[in-house]
Design a protein around this motif. Structure first.
Motif, PDB file in Angstrom:
ATOM      1  N   GLY A 102     142.599  15.766 -32.993  1.00 11.61           N
ATOM      2  CA  GLY A 102     141.324  15.549 -32.297  1.00 11.61           C
ATOM      3  C   GLY A 102     141.129  14.125 -31.839  1.00 11.61           C
ATOM      4  N   ASN A 146     136.777  13.961 -25.083  1.00 11.45           N
ATOM      5  CA  ASN A 146     135.544  14.426 -25.717  1.00 11.45           C
ATOM      6  C   ASN A 146     135.119  15.795 -25.196  1.00 11.45           C
ATOM      7  N   LEU A 151     137.058  18.392 -26.998  1.00  9.42           N
ATOM      8  CA  LEU A 151     136.547  18.527 -28.368  1.00  9.42           C
ATOM      9  C   LEU A 151     135.281  19.386 -28.398  1.00  9.42           C
ATOM     10  N   VAL A 193     137.373  22.712 -29.351  1.00  9.88           N
ATOM     11  CA  VAL A 193     137.645  22.453 -30.769  1.00  9.88           C
ATOM     12  C   VAL A 193     136.432  22.736 -31.641  1.00  9.88           C
ATOM     13  N   LYS A 194     135.266  22.235 -31.241  1.00 14.15           N
ATOM     14  CA  LYS A 194     134.073  22.366 -32.088  1.00 14.15           C
ATOM     15  C   LYS A 194     133.696  23.815 -32.382  1.00 14.15           C
ATOM     16  N   LEU A 201     135.196  14.324 -36.802  1.00 16.49           N
ATOM     17  CA  LEU A 201     135.312  14.312 -35.341  1.00 16.49           C
ATOM     18  C   LEU A 201     133.964  14.169 -34.626  1.00 16.49           C
TER      19      LEU A 201
END
Length: 427
Positions: free
Chosen positions: A386, A391, A394, A398-399, A424
């Motif tokens: 990450g 951003n 992410l 990812v989140k 993160l």
């Protein structure tokens, strides 16, 4: 006119002898400094016939004097010092003296010249190579290459083959690992001196034996100097001898033996180059990723980073990453976890673009793996990679996966997912 004073008490050589016989050991040691002047005044013949026999007789078994004599070789190279030291090189005196003689041996060689080297120093060097003290044998081994390089060209090859290598063969199996390591650090340097045919016939067996050595330093020293042999005999000839040994080690039933060659593969790859590696060693490296022993898989995974640093991102994208990603479909969950471990190290050297486009999708997909150990390693991998992702990636990719994993039925998965979210997004 008066006759010159013939009183021996005023003779510089007599004074020197008296000082060497004095009970004060420091006076005897200090008298060594006068040897240069006396030897030059007497000349070569008288030094050999008159001075040396007296001094050798006086100083025999005087370890302190001999030690001081050996120490002087760093700054003095008159014939007297050289010859006295040579006379004692193979004698049963303090090992510290013999060690210093071995350590300064090439300076002796330079001082006496090619003829005395051939008749006197070669036998003395043999004695040092077979000395009963390992410290002395190691010091002599360190000087092997330099000593051979300094031999006169008209007899160098013959002396090495008939009088040096037989002793080197014994050192290959020396009981002391420091001796073997010292030999391994220089033995490959004989390749340019001996040429292709002699290297293959006489040095290759020593090289292969040292490559199998149980001591890591020995193996490292051999592999680090592999280029010397490659330049002399060519990569094809070298591979003909080397590959069978590599395969033998790589397929050994004992995993610690396999680990030996795994850990040195990046160094071997650097020695051989990309073309040879891809043709001969790449498949072997990738096969270690699914070895049944964790230590082998871990070492093979860590190697990927070093290999990519050598051969580049494009090579990784073409040859390494596709193979790594296929492991995510393996029935064995340990192999699927290896995919994640590989992605962790590859992301460091491949960068944001390759990681985002080619490796991140696989990590996200594996969040649905039926094995909890795989799922919590997904969370750990997302935390790891990450830091190099944009951003926006992410937030959008990812989140949501990490938030889903925080609701997992397994407590470990929940824990590592929450930790990744904290690092993160909340740090």
């Amino acid at each position: 006119m008066a006759e010159p004073d013939s009183d021996d008490s005023l003779n510089p050589m007599s004074i020197l002898i008296d000082e060497l016989q004095n009970e004060d050991i420091q006076l005897r040691i200090n008298s060594i400094n006068k040897l240069s002047t006396i030897a030059l005044a007497l000349g070569v013949e008288k030094t050999r016939s008159e001075l040396l026999p007296l001094i050798i007789d006086i100083m025999y078994d005087e370890d302190e004097v001999l030690l001081a004599l050996a120490e002087q070789l760093g700054t003095f190279t008159p014939l007297a010092l050289v010859m006295i030291t040579l006379c004692h090189a193979g004698e049963d005196t303090s090992w510290r003296v013999r060690y210093m003689v071995a350590d300064k041996f090439t300076e002796l060689q330079t001082a006496v010249g090619p003829e005395i080297t051939k008749t006197g120093l070669v036998p003395a060097f043999q004695n040092l190579m077979k000395d009963y003290e390992p410290e002395v044998r190691a010091a002599a081994s360190h000087k092997l290459k330099e000593f051979c390089e300094n031999l006169s060209a008209d007899y160098r090859e013959n002396v090495i083959l008939t009088e040096i290598l037989p002793f080197s063969q014994e050192l290959v199996s020396d009981t002391n690992q420091h001796v073997r390591s010292a030999l391994a650090s220089v033995i490959m340097g004989l390749c340019p001196i001996l040429g292709k045919d002699n290297t293959i016939e006489h040095l290759m067996p020593l090289f292969l034996a040292l490559l199998r050595d149980e001591c890591p330093d020995v193996r490292l020293n051999i592999i680090s100097n592999l280029n010397c042999m490659k330049e002399v005999i060519g990569i094809q000839e070298l591979s003909k001898f080397l590959l069978p040994t590599i395969m033998e080690l790589a397929e050994d039933a004992k995993w610690r033996v396999r680990l030996v060659i795994v850990e040195y593969m990046p160094l071997l790859a650097g020695q051989f180059g990309l073309e040879f590696f891809d043709a001969q060693l790449h498949s072997l490296c990738m096969s270690w990723l699914v070895d049944h022993v964790y230590a082998i898989r871990e070492a093979a995974t860590n190697n990927l980073k070093k290999l990519v640093e050598q051969f580049g991102k494009e090579w990784a994208l073409a040859t390494v990453i596709p193979r790594v990603l296929t492991l995510s479909e393996e029935p064995n969950y340990l192999h699927r976890m290896t995919t994640l471990f590989c992605i962790n190290v590859l992301s460091e050297v491949c960068g944001q673009d390759i990681t985002t486009k080619h490796m991140l999708p696989t990590v996200l997909y594996m969040a649905g793996d039926p094995v909890a150990n795989v799922r919590f390693n997904v969370a750990k991998s997302l935390q790891k990679i990450g830091s190099i992702l944009e951003n926006s990636t992410l937030q959008t990719e990812v989140k949501p996966i990490l938030e889903k994993l925080t609701q997992d039925r397994d407590v470990d998965v929940k824990y590592f997912a929450q930790e990744a979210l904290t690092v993160l997004f909340l740090a």
